[in-house]
Design a protein around this motif. Structure first.
Motif, mmCIF file in Angstrom:
data_model
loop_
_atom_site.group_PDB
_atom_site.id
_atom_site.type_symbol
_atom_site.label_atom_id
_atom_site.label_comp_id
_atom_site.label_asym_id
_atom_site.label_seq_id
_atom_site.Cartn_x
_atom_site.Cartn_y
_atom_site.Cartn_z
ATOM 1 N N LEU A 1 106.446 -63.048 42.490
ATOM 2 C CA LEU A 1 104.621 -62.912 42.606
ATOM 3 C C LEU A 1 103.950 -61.308 42.808
ATOM 4 N N GLY A 2 105.070 -60.450 42.046
ATOM 5 C CA GLY A 2 104.348 -58.491 42.306
ATOM 6 C C GLY A 2 103.238 -58.996 40.918
ATOM 7 N N HIS A 3 104.455 -59.331 39.742
ATOM 8 C CA HIS A 3 103.609 -59.791 38.432
ATOM 9 C C HIS A 3 102.939 -60.867 37.846
ATOM 10 N N ASP B 1 97.557 -53.767 43.353
ATOM 11 C CA ASP B 1 98.377 -52.675 44.467
ATOM 12 C C ASP B 1 99.439 -53.471 45.283
ATOM 13 N N LEU B 2 98.874 -54.761 45.791
ATOM 14 C CA LEU B 2 99.457 -55.334 46.600
ATOM 15 C C LEU B 2 101.379 -55.920 45.191
ATOM 16 N N GLY B 3 100.762 -56.578 43.795
ATOM 17 C CA GLY B 3 101.947 -56.892 43.106
ATOM 18 C C GLY B 3 102.796 -55.531 42.606
ATOM 19 N N TYR B 4 102.483 -54.300 42.363
ATOM 20 C CA TYR B 4 102.894 -52.872 42.057
ATOM 21 C C TYR B 4 104.267 -53.133 43.423
ATOM 22 N N SER C 1 111.166 -54.967 45.981
ATOM 23 C CA SER C 1 112.236 -56.405 45.576
ATOM 24 C C SER C 1 112.935 -55.278 44.068
ATOM 25 N N GLY C 2 112.744 -54.565 44.113
ATOM 26 C CA GLY C 2 113.619 -53.621 42.826
ATOM 27 C C GLY C 2 113.236 -54.749 41.362
#
Length: 210
Positions: free
Chosen positions: A130-132, A112-115, A121-122
């Motif tokens: 980092l999200g990926h 969830d944090l990653g998404y 960040s677009g």
């Protein structure tokens, strides 16, 4: 108290060994085996039932572990005043809940944090990468936690046996404690799994009724 700890240890040993047996002997079906199931709804139903069984098992295991932790904490202050017993048990319960389950909750919410980072960040720059990374790391983390948790169940159960059964406590004193606890927990789990499996085969209506 010792009897309760040993009984709880039996259940934890069963859970740990059952996960090992399931991994080696009840792996997911291959593609050809899945094709043989003509009804897609049946497959979805089996998947849902399996997920419910895993959730129920996890809740039961956490409940047993919590009881074991509280009993151990209570045993250390059994000769103290009632006030001290209440304070000790309350603090241990709070630390176990916030520390252990809080950490697990944070790990489970990694995706969830990653998404959110990707969306914020677009899908560009460091935050996106980092999200990926968090999204891709979640399945790996869960798999690692599963392996560690299985070993931990066997070690904790073995510790219950070694420290609360006099014969095991004095058996093979030259062995390191970790090995001794694993050697106590693994056979106990195998025995319980064998008994439960035999009971399910002898009384199939018990398994169907769940």
């Amino acid at each position: 108290i010792k009897v309760i700890l040993v009984l709880g240890g039996q259940y934890l040993a069963y859970e740990g060994v059952e996960k090992i047996v399931e991994y080696f002997f009840h792996r997911a079906k291959t593609g050809s085996e899945v094709i043989e199931q003509s009804e897609e709804s049946k497959t979805e139903e089996n998947s849902t039932d399996s997920e419910k069984a895993k959730i129920k098992s996890a809740i039961t295991t956490d409940f047993i572990l919590s009881i074991e932790i509280v009993i151990i904490a209570l045993g250390t202050v059994l000769e103290r005043s009632l006030t001290m017993q209440i304070i000790t048990v309350s603090l241990v319960a709070l630390l176990a809940t916030v520390g252990v389950y809080g950490l697990v909750a944070l790990i489970v919410r990694m995706d969830d944090l990653g998404y959110r980072l990707i969306k914020h960040s677009g899908d560009k720059g460091f935050l996106s990468k980092l999200g990926h990374l968090l999204v891709k790391a979640l399945p790996i983390m869960i798999r690692i936690i599963g392996y560690i948790g299985t070993v931990a169940l066997i070690l904790v159960s073995g510790g219950m046996f070694v420290h609360n059964i006099e014969y095991l406590h004095h058996l093979l004193p030259q062995l390191p404690t970790v090995i001794k606890e694993f050697m106590a927990g693994l056979p106990a789990g195998i025995i319980v799994v064998a008994i439960v499996t035999g009971a399910k085969k002898a009384f199939p209506f018990v398994r169907r009724s769940k």
